[in-house]
Design an enzyme around this catalytic site. Structure first.
Site, PDB file in Angstrom:
ATOM      1  N   ASP A  24      13.683   5.458  24.684  1.00  0.00           N
ATOM      2  CA  ASP A  24      12.231   5.283  24.697  1.00  0.00           C
ATOM      3  C   ASP A  24      11.720   5.595  23.299  1.00  0.00           C
ATOM      4  O   ASP A  24      12.458   6.114  22.452  1.00  0.00           O
ATOM      5  CB  ASP A  24      11.579   6.202  25.733  1.00  0.00           C
ATOM      6  CG  ASP A  24      10.059   6.007  25.846  1.00  0.00           C
ATOM      7  OD1 ASP A  24       9.596   4.874  25.622  1.00  0.00           O
ATOM      8  OD2 ASP A  24       9.345   6.980  26.137  1.00  0.00           O
ATOM      9  N   SER A  25      10.445   5.332  23.078  1.00  0.00           N
ATOM     10  CA  SER A  25       9.852   5.631  21.780  1.00  0.00           C
ATOM     11  C   SER A  25       9.676   7.129  21.565  1.00  0.00           C
ATOM     12  O   SER A  25       9.463   7.570  20.440  1.00  0.00           O
ATOM     13  CB  SER A  25       8.496   4.931  21.648  1.00  0.00           C
ATOM     14  OG  SER A  25       7.616   5.362  22.663  1.00  0.00           O
ATOM     15  N   TYR A  56       5.242   3.015  20.249  1.00  0.00           N
ATOM     16  CA  TYR A  56       5.580   1.597  20.095  1.00  0.00           C
ATOM     17  C   TYR A  56       4.435   0.695  20.577  1.00  0.00           C
ATOM     18  O   TYR A  56       4.367  -0.469  20.198  1.00  0.00           O
ATOM     19  CB  TYR A  56       6.814   1.248  20.928  1.00  0.00           C
ATOM     20  CG  TYR A  56       8.153   1.669  20.362  1.00  0.00           C
ATOM     21  CD1 TYR A  56       8.259   2.495  19.242  1.00  0.00           C
ATOM     22  CD2 TYR A  56       9.327   1.242  20.963  1.00  0.00           C
ATOM     23  CE1 TYR A  56       9.495   2.883  18.741  1.00  0.00           C
ATOM     24  CE2 TYR A  56      10.567   1.616  20.474  1.00  0.00           C
ATOM     25  CZ  TYR A  56      10.654   2.440  19.370  1.00  0.00           C
ATOM     26  OH  TYR A  56      11.880   2.814  18.890  1.00  0.00           O
ATOM     27  N   GLY A  57       3.591   1.201  21.451  1.00  0.00           N
ATOM     28  CA  GLY A  57       2.613   0.358  22.136  1.00  0.00           C
ATOM     29  C   GLY A  57       1.597  -0.298  21.234  1.00  0.00           C
ATOM     30  O   GLY A  57       0.962  -1.283  21.629  1.00  0.00           O
ATOM     31  N   CYS A  87      10.907   2.218  28.490  1.00  0.00           N
ATOM     32  CA  CYS A  87       9.707   1.929  27.707  1.00  0.00           C
ATOM     33  C   CYS A  87       9.190   0.569  28.125  1.00  0.00           C
ATOM     34  O   CYS A  87       9.906  -0.439  28.017  1.00  0.00           O
ATOM     35  CB  CYS A  87      10.038   1.936  26.211  1.00  0.00           C
ATOM     36  SG  CYS A  87       8.663   1.478  25.147  1.00  0.00           S
ATOM     37  N   ASN A  88       7.963   0.523  28.627  1.00  0.00           N
ATOM     38  CA  ASN A  88       7.393  -0.746  29.066  1.00  0.00           C
ATOM     39  C   ASN A  88       7.160  -1.697  27.903  1.00  0.00           C
ATOM     40  O   ASN A  88       7.334  -2.912  28.039  1.00  0.00           O
ATOM     41  CB  ASN A  88       6.079  -0.495  29.805  1.00  0.00           C
ATOM     42  CG  ASN A  88       6.291  -0.018  31.223  1.00  0.00           C
ATOM     43  OD1 ASN A  88       6.272  -0.796  32.165  1.00  0.00           O
ATOM     44  ND2 ASN A  88       6.502   1.278  31.387  1.00  0.00           N
ATOM     45  N   THR A  89       6.763  -1.169  26.753  1.00  0.00           N
ATOM     46  CA  THR A  89       6.512  -2.029  25.599  1.00  0.00           C
ATOM     47  C   THR A  89       7.778  -2.770  25.198  1.00  0.00           C
ATOM     48  O   THR A  89       7.759  -3.981  24.952  1.00  0.00           O
ATOM     49  CB  THR A  89       5.988  -1.195  24.418  1.00  0.00           C
ATOM     50  OG1 THR A  89       4.793  -0.516  24.811  1.00  0.00           O
ATOM     51  CG2 THR A  89       5.695  -2.068  23.221  1.00  0.00           C
ATOM     52  N   GLU A 166       2.565  13.218  24.600  1.00  0.00           N
ATOM     53  CA  GLU A 166       3.446  13.731  23.559  1.00  0.00           C
ATOM     54  C   GLU A 166       3.019  15.137  23.105  1.00  0.00           C
ATOM     55  O   GLU A 166       3.852  15.947  22.704  1.00  0.00           O
ATOM     56  CB  GLU A 166       3.455  12.780  22.360  1.00  0.00           C
ATOM     57  CG  GLU A 166       4.025  11.401  22.655  1.00  0.00           C
ATOM     58  CD  GLU A 166       5.537  11.388  22.731  1.00  0.00           C
ATOM     59  OE1 GLU A 166       6.163  12.318  22.217  1.00  0.00           O
ATOM     60  OE2 GLU A 166       6.092  10.445  23.314  1.00  0.00           O
ATOM     61  N   CYS A 198       3.656   2.431  31.800  1.00  0.00           N
ATOM     62  CA  CYS A 198       4.212   3.118  30.637  1.00  0.00           C
ATOM     63  C   CYS A 198       4.924   4.340  31.171  1.00  0.00           C
ATOM     64  O   CYS A 198       4.376   5.043  32.034  1.00  0.00           O
ATOM     65  CB  CYS A 198       3.108   3.511  29.658  1.00  0.00           C
ATOM     66  SG  CYS A 198       3.686   4.556  28.287  1.00  0.00           S
ATOM     67  N   THR A 199       6.115   4.610  30.683  1.00  0.00           N
ATOM     68  CA  THR A 199       6.880   5.722  31.249  1.00  0.00           C
ATOM     69  C   THR A 199       6.340   7.087  30.842  1.00  0.00           C
ATOM     70  O   THR A 199       6.806   8.108  31.352  1.00  0.00           O
ATOM     71  CB  THR A 199       8.377   5.607  30.871  1.00  0.00           C
ATOM     72  OG1 THR A 199       8.500   5.417  29.456  1.00  0.00           O
ATOM     73  CG2 THR A 199       9.015   4.441  31.607  1.00  0.00           C
ATOM     74  N   HIS A 200       5.363   7.130  29.948  1.00  0.00           N
ATOM     75  CA  HIS A 200       4.651   8.385  29.704  1.00  0.00           C
ATOM     76  C   HIS A 200       3.694   8.699  30.860  1.00  0.00           C
ATOM     77  O   HIS A 200       3.417   9.860  31.156  1.00  0.00           O
ATOM     78  CB  HIS A 200       3.826   8.313  28.418  1.00  0.00           C
ATOM     79  CG  HIS A 200       4.609   8.351  27.158  1.00  0.00           C
ATOM     80  ND1 HIS A 200       5.396   7.300  26.737  1.00  0.00           N
ATOM     81  CD2 HIS A 200       4.722   9.309  26.206  1.00  0.00           C
ATOM     82  CE1 HIS A 200       5.950   7.605  25.570  1.00  0.00           C
ATOM     83  NE2 HIS A 200       5.560   8.826  25.220  1.00  0.00           N
TER      84      HIS A 200
END
Length: 285
Positions: A24-25, A56-57, A87-89, A166, A198-200
């Protein structure tokens, strides 16, 4: 606690003995790791968070593909059997290119979330909370309409949630106000299923669900992208004979970060609810 990535050992034990690779980012993909550990407790996992280049988004598609390639090649160097894009992006723009370049199974998070949304909606109106890059790509719209041409998709970018996650700001008035603002357009659209694209965002699951129920009623479904991709990863590995062999020990974990590994390790323990995970190792892509 490092995963055994020696190729000779992996060959002797069979293909299922190799670790899973996840990237992931940044930290958000750890929600996928947590879900994977719940349904695949014996799998060894190698995780890479590209913390030096998060988020990344807000990047262009070509840049995201380049970054994703660097992350994936690093995981391949650890002899992983499958890569999960947490990561969805990246899942919106890069999976096919990665599959071509790597000749390795690559699983994304878009299709599992889309399938869950189509199954959940009763009104045929689905909302997507995601980064601007994922919304702009229309990846969820394509995935949902492929499954059901009668289902409408309403995308809503929620860029502030990534830096809040984050920074560890997952509770309190600041994220609540942001979530409320992002949900308002989806409430006006009358959606009854919301995919956390988004995985966040699963870090805010309880908050998002609470606000969604308050604004749209108790029947609205909030879909956790992390649990959906974990369930489909298990099914995929089982279908390919790639599940880890039966053993008494739990799977191990190895963490890599491209910046501030100490901070990454501290946050990882919080997100995973596990004080025993190893220190993150810093790498340069």
């Amino acid at each position: 606690m490092k995963a055994d990535t020696d190729p000779a050992t992996a060959r002797q034990a069979g293909p299922g003995a190799a670790p899973l690779g996840v990237f992931d980012s940044g930290l958000g993909g750890l929600t996928v790791v947590r879900a994977l550990r719940a349904v695949l407790p014996h799998e060894d996992i190698v995780y890479l968070g590209d913390t030096a280049r998060v988020p990344y988004g807000t990047r262009g598609a070509a840049t995201v593909v380049k970054y994703a390639g660097a992350c994936a090649r690093q995981l391949v160097s650890h002899r992983v059997k499958t890569i999960v894009i947490a990561c969805n992006t990246v899942s919106a723009v890069a999976p096919e290119q990665l599959r071509i370049d790597l000749d390795l199974p690559v699983l994304g998070v878009i299709e599992p979330g889309a399938r869950a949304a189509v199954a959940a909606t009763k009104t045929g109106r689905v909302g997507i909370l995601a980064t601007p890059g994922t919304i702009f790509s229309q990846a969820y719209t394509r995935a949902v309409t492929t499954l059901s041409t009668r289902t409408e998709v309403f995308g809503q970018a929620a860029p502030l949630l990534v830096p809040l996650a984050e920074e560890g700001w997952i509770e309190g008035e600041v994220p609540r106000l942001a979530v409320r603002r992002y949900l308002e357009p989806l409430a006006r659209a009358g959606v009854d299923a919301i995919v956390l694209g988004c995985t966040h965002y699963p870090l805010f699951f309880s908050l998002i669900e609470e606000e969604a129920h308050a604004m749209m009623g108790p029947d609205v479904r909030v879909i956790d992208s992390a649990t959906t991709v974990a369930a489909e990863t298990r099914s995929f590995l089982a279908s390919r004979g790639l599940l880890a062999p039966p053993r008494e020990r739990a799977g191990t974990m190895r963490l890599f970060a491209t910046d501030v590994p100490r901070s990454f390790s501290e946050m990882a323990r919080r997100f995973l609810g596990d004080e025993q995970i190893p220190e993150a190792e810093q790498i340069d892509l």
